[in-house]
Design an enzyme around this catalytic site. Structure first.
Site, PDB file in Angstrom:
ATOM      1  N   GLU B  70     -38.121  24.307  22.547  1.00  0.00           N
ATOM      2  CA  GLU B  70     -39.245  23.446  22.162  1.00  0.00           C
ATOM      3  C   GLU B  70     -40.017  22.933  23.369  1.00  0.00           C
ATOM      4  O   GLU B  70     -41.241  22.843  23.340  1.00  0.00           O
ATOM      5  CB  GLU B  70     -38.758  22.264  21.325  1.00  0.00           C
ATOM      6  N   HIS B 139     -32.038  14.891  10.896  1.00  0.00           N
ATOM      7  CA  HIS B 139     -33.067  15.698  10.222  1.00  0.00           C
ATOM      8  C   HIS B 139     -33.824  14.878   9.177  1.00  0.00           C
ATOM      9  O   HIS B 139     -34.334  15.442   8.211  1.00  0.00           O
ATOM     10  CB  HIS B 139     -32.448  16.912   9.517  1.00  0.00           C
TER      11      HIS B 139
HETATM   12  C1  LIG Z   1     -33.709  21.432  18.775  1.00  0.00           C
HETATM   13  C2  LIG Z   1     -33.612  22.189  17.512  1.00  0.00           C
HETATM   14  N1  LIG Z   1     -34.514  23.168  17.265  1.00  0.00           N
HETATM   15  C3  LIG Z   1     -34.455  23.862  16.114  1.00  0.00           C
HETATM   16  C4  LIG Z   1     -33.495  23.606  15.185  1.00  0.00           C
HETATM   17  C5  LIG Z   1     -33.459  24.357  13.865  1.00  0.00           C
HETATM   18  N2  LIG Z   1     -32.366  25.312  13.878  1.00  0.00           N
HETATM   19  C6  LIG Z   1     -31.154  24.998  13.394  1.00  0.00           C
HETATM   20  S1  LIG Z   1     -30.052  26.202  13.618  1.00  0.00           S
HETATM   21  C7  LIG Z   1     -31.199  27.198  14.351  1.00  0.00           C
HETATM   22  C8  LIG Z   1     -30.827  28.552  14.819  1.00  0.00           C
HETATM   23  C9  LIG Z   1     -29.731  28.503  15.814  1.00  0.00           C
HETATM   24  O1  LIG Z   1     -29.371  29.785  16.190  1.00  0.00           O
HETATM   25  P1  LIG Z   1     -28.106  30.037  17.077  1.00  0.00           P
HETATM   26  O2  LIG Z   1     -28.098  29.094  18.219  1.00  0.00           O
HETATM   27  O3  LIG Z   1     -28.074  31.476  17.384  1.00  0.00           O
HETATM   28  O4  LIG Z   1     -26.890  29.624  16.144  1.00  0.00           O
HETATM   29  P2  LIG Z   1     -26.435  30.288  14.763  1.00  0.00           P
HETATM   30  O5  LIG Z   1     -27.184  29.627  13.678  1.00  0.00           O
HETATM   31  O6  LIG Z   1     -26.708  31.737  14.841  1.00  0.00           O
HETATM   32  O7  LIG Z   1     -24.982  29.979  14.690  1.00  0.00           O
HETATM   33  C10 LIG Z   1     -32.434  26.559  14.415  1.00  0.00           C
HETATM   34  C11 LIG Z   1     -33.654  27.136  14.967  1.00  0.00           C
HETATM   35  C12 LIG Z   1     -32.581  22.564  15.474  1.00  0.00           C
HETATM   36  N3  LIG Z   1     -31.636  22.205  14.594  1.00  0.00           N
HETATM   37  N4  LIG Z   1     -32.653  21.889  16.643  1.00  0.00           N
END
Ligand SMILES: Cc1ncc(C[n+]2csc(CCOP(=O)(O)OP(=O)(O)O)c2C)c(N)n1
Ligand SMILES: [Mg+2]
Lengths: 322, 337
Positions: B70, B139
């Site tokens: 971000e 959230h």
């Molecule tokens: C700072 C922030 N940005 C975006 C999100 C929304 N979000 C939650 S999980 C996720 C994907 C995370 O992917 P990864 O780190 O690969 O973990 P996975 O879900 O594959 O276990 C996103 C974009 C968030 N919770 N926090």
């Protein structure tokens, strides 16, 4: 593998199976509408949490992610308390105030699942600083996803852990996706070369193979405990469900999940390995499976029957004192 | 004119502005979805589907998915805004602002002033706010008071689908950085929304109900609740003027003060945490500027000073609702010194 005794193998299988059943069950319970909020399931990734955490003890800390149930179970969190938390019950591990994305048990060294991607790595540097300063001998592990590996907080933590020579292990769990976005697209460079660039060892790990994870984590933990600083594991694995419950997974290939379950299941691989080498008997594993199944049934029944928080709970625990 | 959801209204505003102006671009995490993945393109269109369909029409050069970084992409949107584009960047949940706040309040929000009036920063940051989704403490926050606090940022909080479309188009055409707040439980709310593009100016409040006894200022989702209460109390002989400020920066102070001059009674309804929020801000304004008009102490209806809890029973207690608003309106209407 040779250094693992039967008790450890039994524990590993029990924990992995507990995570699998827990998540499969949360999946079906969520579909009934009984579970509120966002739920991200860890099924398919069990070997990573268990392979790492079996090298830790209660004075070591871990920080988790939004996909935290597996890390919690592997670090010894109570399954009944976790299930109640996911249902938002008063007797849940966090009194029903946190839910799936914030399960924590500090007494077990579990610093919390996390709603903020990249929230964990800096916290783990702090836990490692405490361990180092207080001389506890503890280490700290940050689990982070492939998506989270791109956050500034994560990359800054690599550097801080290195320059402060902290006992930290960064475990990048690469399940191929961040939400819908492929890690192959979103991650510039390679995880292990990133580690190298920050002056710490980085190692590729097969996250479907408990033994590979265990051995790599053992090396990293020993290194951290010996005062030799941080390291990184790049663990490749796959998730069995959607990003969160309710995700239709249109971005995945046809048959992808089926193939993952069929050919890359860490539990099946574990069973094959330990039975073929005669370390454990199939009947022993069957018995564990039955016990775990009953345990999860009991956890769900307990959570369904448990009381909601009381109105006065809304106002408590904002501060230690005020 | 046709019935459209809050989600569709915002989507239509984005599409129409992208057709009109080739410098408008959209970016965010999974705003398209499926980048580099083997399955379908446009797999999500944003986590709640608000940007769905934009990539197929406008292409990947104008609808960009981002890694989860971000600080970098919100900052890049600010930099692009200062150099010729009109980015609409999505910061999924406003709670994630913490990760990239510097780029918003030290960079985008201050360029023009610090640079002595040089240039403009036509940046829109779309973000979800609010409780009611069982999404727990990280959230569910409102946080718009934090942005309202910062000189240089504009803050837009649409209370319905009609408002959302007009305010989004205005936000894109505006030359200053705008934080556009979308309430996550309102995406499926529907009402009649014109098909053609239209704008709603900033700093002009909307009087959604008119009555002579009590002024109720409500923010975002709280406008619906205030309207319900106004309709109910009208039958009991208590007339409410409900004011939706639409934007908290700029704030239409005139409409608020004019109404209080007539009614002499004020209730402010704000879903944001109660300290230093819009309720305290508007109450302070009225106390200072319209003290002699007041016939009763001002009442603020807010959640308690706690993070947003997870358990549904607690979250329902947390969120200000029609019952509390009604009690506050009755209290000020019946007040005798
Ligand atoms: C700072 C922030 N940005 C975006 C999100 C929304 N979000 C939650 S999980 C996720 C994907 C995370 O992917 P990864 O780190 O690969 O973990 P996975 O879900 O594959 O276990 C996103 C974009 C968030 N919770 N926090
Ligand atoms: Mg991932």
């Amino acid at each position: 593998m040779l250094q693992l005794n039967r008790d450890t193998l039994v524990e590993a299988f029990t924990l992995m199976k507990t995570i699998r059943d827990f998540e499969d069950r949360v999946h079906t319970e969520f579909a009934t509408g009984a579970i509120p909020g966002f739920v991200h399931l860890y099924a398919g990734e069990e070997a990573s949490a268990v392979g790492v955490c079996l090298n830790l003890n209660d004075s070591d800390y871990i920080a988790s992610t939004h996909r935290g149930h597996g890390h919690c179970i592997a670090k010894g969190c109570d399954v009944d308390g976790m299930m109640k938390e996911i249902y938002g019950r008063r007797d849940g591990l966090c009194g029903g105030k946190g839910g799936s994305m914030h399960i924590a048990d500090l007494a077990k060294g579990m610093m919390g699942a996390n709603g903020i991607v990249g929230g964990g790595p800096p916290l783990v540097c702090g836990a490692a600083l405490s361990a180092k300063t207080l001389g506890t001998g503890g280490v700290a592990v940050a689990f982070v996803g492939d998506g989270g590996s791109n956050q500034g907080t994560t990359l800054e933590s690599y550097n801080l852990a290195k320059v402060w020579n902290l006992p930290v292990i960064f475990v990048v769990e690469d399940n191929g996706y961040a939400e819908t976005t492929a890690s192959a697209w979103a991650v510039g460079g390679s995880q292990t070369k990133r580690a190298e660039a920050f002056g710490m060892p980085g190692r590729e790990v097969d996250g479907h193979d408990f033994f590979d994870v265990y051995e790599a984590a053992q090396e990293a933990v020993e290194r951290a405990r010996a005062g030799d600083g941080p390291s990184l594991l790049h663990v490749r694995l796959g998730r069995h469900y959607g990003h969160f419950e309710g995700d239709a997974m249109a971005y995945r290939a046809e048959g992808e999940v089926e193939a993952l379950r069929r050919d890359k299941d860490c539990l099946k691989a574990f069973r094959t390995r330990v039975t073929e080498t005669g370390l454990l008997e199939p009947e022993q594993l069957d018995q564990i499976e039955r016990e775990v199944g009953a345990r999860i049934d009991a956890a769900v029944a307990g959570a369904i029957g448990a009381a909601a928080p009381a109105a006065e709970d809304l106002l408590t625990d904002v501060y230690a004192s005020y | 004119m046709s019935k459209k959801s809050y989600r569709q209204a915002i989507n239509e505003a984005l599409a129409q502005e992208m057709r009109r102006d080739p410098t408008v671009i959209v970016m965010g995490e999974d705003n398209v979805g499926g980048m580099g993945a083997p399955g379908e393109d446009d797999a999500w269109g944003g986590v709640l589907g608000v940007t769905k369909g934009l990539m197929p029409e406008f292409g990947r050069a104008r609808v960009l998915d981002t890694p989860i970084t971000e600080s970098a992409f919100i900052g890049a949107a600010a930099g692009a805004a200062a150099t010729g584009l009109r980015p609409v960047a999505e910061l999924m949940f406003v709670d994630f602002m913490g990760v990239c706040f510097d780029q918003i309040y030290n960079q985008a929000g201050k360029f023009r002033y610090m640079f002595g009036g040089q240039g403009t920063t036509p940046l829109v940051i779309r973000t979800m706010y609010g409780a009611g989704f069982r999404a727990a403490s990280q959230h569910s926050q409102c946080l718009y008071p934090v942005f309202t606090h910062i000189p240089g940022l504009k803050v837009v909080i649409p209370s319905s689908p009609y408002e959302a479309k007009g305010l989004m188009i205005q936000s894109i055409r505006d030359d200053d950085p705008v934080i556009f707040f979308e309430h996550k439980v309102m995406y499926d709310d529907e009402e009649e929304v014109p098909d053609e593009p239209y704008t709603i100016p900033f700093g002009e409040a909307n009087l959604t109900r008119e009555g002579g006894d009590v002024t109720v200022v409500a923010i975002g989702r709280m406008v619906q609740f205030a309207n319900q209460v106004a309709d109910k109390l009208e039958k009991d002989g208590i007339g409410c003027t409900v004011i939706d400020p639409r934007t908290t920066s700029p704030l239409d102070t005139d409409s608020i003060l004019e109404s209080v001059a007539e009614t002499g009674r004020l209730v402010v309804v704000d879903e944001a945490s109660p300290r230093c929020n819009m309720a305290t801000d508007i109450s302070a304004l009225v106390s200072q500027e319209a003290f002699s008009a007041l016939k009763a102490p001002i009442r603020m209806v807010t959640p308690p000073h706690t993070p947003v809890p997870f358990a549904p029973e607690l979250e329902d207690l947390y969120i200000p609702g029609p019952d509390q608003i009604e009690a506050a309106v009755r209290a000020v209407a019946g007040y005798r010194a």
